[in-house]
Motif scaffolding. Structure first.
Motif, PDB file in Angstrom:
ATOM      1  N   GLN A  98       0.829  -1.203   0.000  1.00  0.00           N
ATOM      2  CA  GLN A  98       0.000   0.000   0.000  1.00  0.00           C
ATOM      3  C   GLN A  98       0.863   1.252   0.000  1.00  0.00           C
ATOM      4  OE1 GLN A  98      -2.568   0.398   3.359  1.00  0.00           O
ATOM      5  NE2 GLN A  98      -3.944   1.810   2.330  1.00  0.00           N
ATOM      6  N   ALA A 116      -3.819  -2.704  -9.030  1.00  0.00           N
ATOM      7  CA  ALA A 116      -4.967  -3.060  -8.199  1.00  0.00           C
ATOM      8  C   ALA A 116      -5.442  -1.857  -7.398  1.00  0.00           C
ATOM      9  CB  ALA A 116      -4.598  -4.210  -7.267  1.00  0.00           C
ATOM     10  N   ASP A 117      -4.490  -1.072  -6.887  1.00  0.00           N
ATOM     11  CA  ASP A 117      -4.845   0.111  -6.116  1.00  0.00           C
ATOM     12  C   ASP A 117      -5.571   1.140  -6.981  1.00  0.00           C
ATOM     13  OD1 ASP A 117      -4.656   1.403  -3.509  1.00  0.00           O
ATOM     14  OD2 ASP A 117      -3.341   2.862  -4.494  1.00  0.00           O
ATOM     15  N   GLN A 118      -5.270   1.109  -8.302  1.00  0.00           N
ATOM     16  CA  GLN A 118      -5.924   2.027  -9.234  1.00  0.00           C
ATOM     17  C   GLN A 118      -7.172   1.401  -9.870  1.00  0.00           C
ATOM     18  OE1 GLN A 118      -2.721   2.851 -11.967  1.00  0.00           O
ATOM     19  NE2 GLN A 118      -1.641   4.187 -10.531  1.00  0.00           N
ATOM     20  N   HIS A 119      -7.552   0.176  -9.391  1.00  0.00           N
ATOM     21  CA  HIS A 119      -8.743  -0.535  -9.850  1.00  0.00           C
ATOM     22  C   HIS A 119      -8.688  -0.928 -11.329  1.00  0.00           C
ATOM     23  CE1 HIS A 119     -10.466   0.464  -5.988  1.00  0.00           C
ATOM     24  NE2 HIS A 119     -10.223   1.740  -6.200  1.00  0.00           N
ATOM     25  N   HIS A 120      -7.471  -1.186 -11.835  1.00  0.00           N
ATOM     26  CA  HIS A 120      -7.319  -1.675 -13.213  1.00  0.00           C
ATOM     27  C   HIS A 120      -7.346  -3.199 -13.185  1.00  0.00           C
ATOM     28  CE1 HIS A 120      -6.637   2.313 -14.701  1.00  0.00           C
ATOM     29  NE2 HIS A 120      -5.484   2.477 -14.046  1.00  0.00           N
ATOM     30  N   TRP A 121      -8.472  -3.753 -12.785  1.00  0.00           N
ATOM     31  CA  TRP A 121      -8.561  -5.193 -12.577  1.00  0.00           C
ATOM     32  C   TRP A 121      -8.370  -5.986 -13.860  1.00  0.00           C
ATOM     33  CZ3 TRP A 121      -8.078  -5.488  -7.660  1.00  0.00           C
ATOM     34  CH2 TRP A 121      -8.701  -4.552  -6.828  1.00  0.00           C
TER      35      TRP A 121
END
Length: 308
Positions: free
Chosen positions: A2, A185-190
């Protein structure tokens, strides 16, 4: 992981958080442990915060410190006036040659006020070392994410391999695939995470708007072997997590040296960690092939001690 990207790209305060004090101490210890014995000519193409040139110079080595000019990467720091100032790569070093004076032999120019006498600063594109001759360097340091910041890392590693003498070594630090996945992942680019481990080139946007190139162990090996270098080992920069380090140092505020020694002795899983450290070497040419004994091309490092 994180906030790891933000911390790696810009821990610019004088008082680093506990974990980053540990990270910096481990970096310095790993570099010191890697340095060759004796006195050698090293080239440092690391990022702006890397301590490699300073540590190598204090150990007696002569270091050509390549500093990125504005527009080619990290901005070059303002040079001190007078002798010892960084020389522009457009003219090379002293008109395209590194002289005996710049290799630390008697009679050289005195350093600038903040410059170690064994560090020769050169302002140039660190991915194009055209002012250096083939096989002139005993070692190359590419720390502080140098190969991740230069997205065309193949061109940079090819230049490093060219200037290394046969038997010469290099140490590099790159952003890991694990870190890249955590940032995405932290930027929600799954959607990008599914094929990421199998991609040939992984480019990840950082929180500060820049792009980094991330490497898994296999990708790092392919990069180095593709340039003709032999990978000696790959390990994560740190094995201990931020929570472990913070807990340890809260219980024992003076325990940083012990923690660093434990880190260096720990068995490292090369697939983990925010950054990977790679040690590689240039194979020696077979006897009679003319490789190891070939003279450097003109216009490079001339005079001073021959590599050996």
């Amino acid at each position: 992981m994180q906030h790891a990207a933000s911390a790696i790209t810009a821990p610019d305060t004088d008082q680093l958080p506990v974990y980053w004090q540990f990270h910096e101490a481990v970096t310095r210890a790993q570099l010191t442990e890697w340095l060759p014995s004796g006195r050698h000519l090293l080239v440092d193409v690391s990022g702006p915060r890397a301590p490699g040139a300073e540590l190598a110079a204090k150990a007696g080595h002569t270091v050509i410190r390549v500093i990125e000019a504005s527009g080619t990467g990290s901005a070059a720091p303002e040079a001190p006036s007078g002798s010892g100032s960084p020389r522009r790569g457009a003219e090379g070093v002293l008109g395209g040659k590194v002289s005996p004076q710049d290799r630390g032999v008697p009679g050289g120019r005195p350093p600038g006020p903040a410059q170690h006498p064994r560090i020769v600063p050169v302002i140039a594109d660190s991915s194009r070392l055209t002012f250096l001759a083939d096989g002139c360097a005993d070692g190359v340091i590419a720390d502080d994410r140098a190969l991740s910041v230069h997205l065309a890392a193949e061109a940079m590693i090819a230049e490093i391999a060219r200037v290394l003498r046969p038997g010469g070594r290099m140490l590099a630090c790159v952003d890991s695939l694990v870190l890249g996945m955590a940032v995405l992942a932290d930027q929600h680019h799954w959607a990008h995470l599914v094929d990421l481990p199998h991609a040939e080139v992984v480019l990840v946007p950082w929180p500060d708007g820049t792009i980094t190139r991330c490497f898994g162990p296999d990708q790092a090996r392919e990069l180095f072997t593709g340039a003709g270098l032999r990978v000696n080992w790959i390990r994560s920069r740190t094995v201990f997590s931020e929570s472990v380090v913070t807990h340890w140092l809260r219980r024992d505020p003076g325990g940083l040296p012990k923690l660093v020694r434990a880190e260096l002795a720990a068995r490292s899983d090369e697939s983990l960690g925010a950054q990977l450290v790679i040690s590689a070497s240039k194979p020696r040419a077979p006897r009679g092939s003319g490789g190891a004994g070939s003279p450097p091309r003109s216009g490079g490092v001339l005079g001073g001690r021959p590599p050996g």
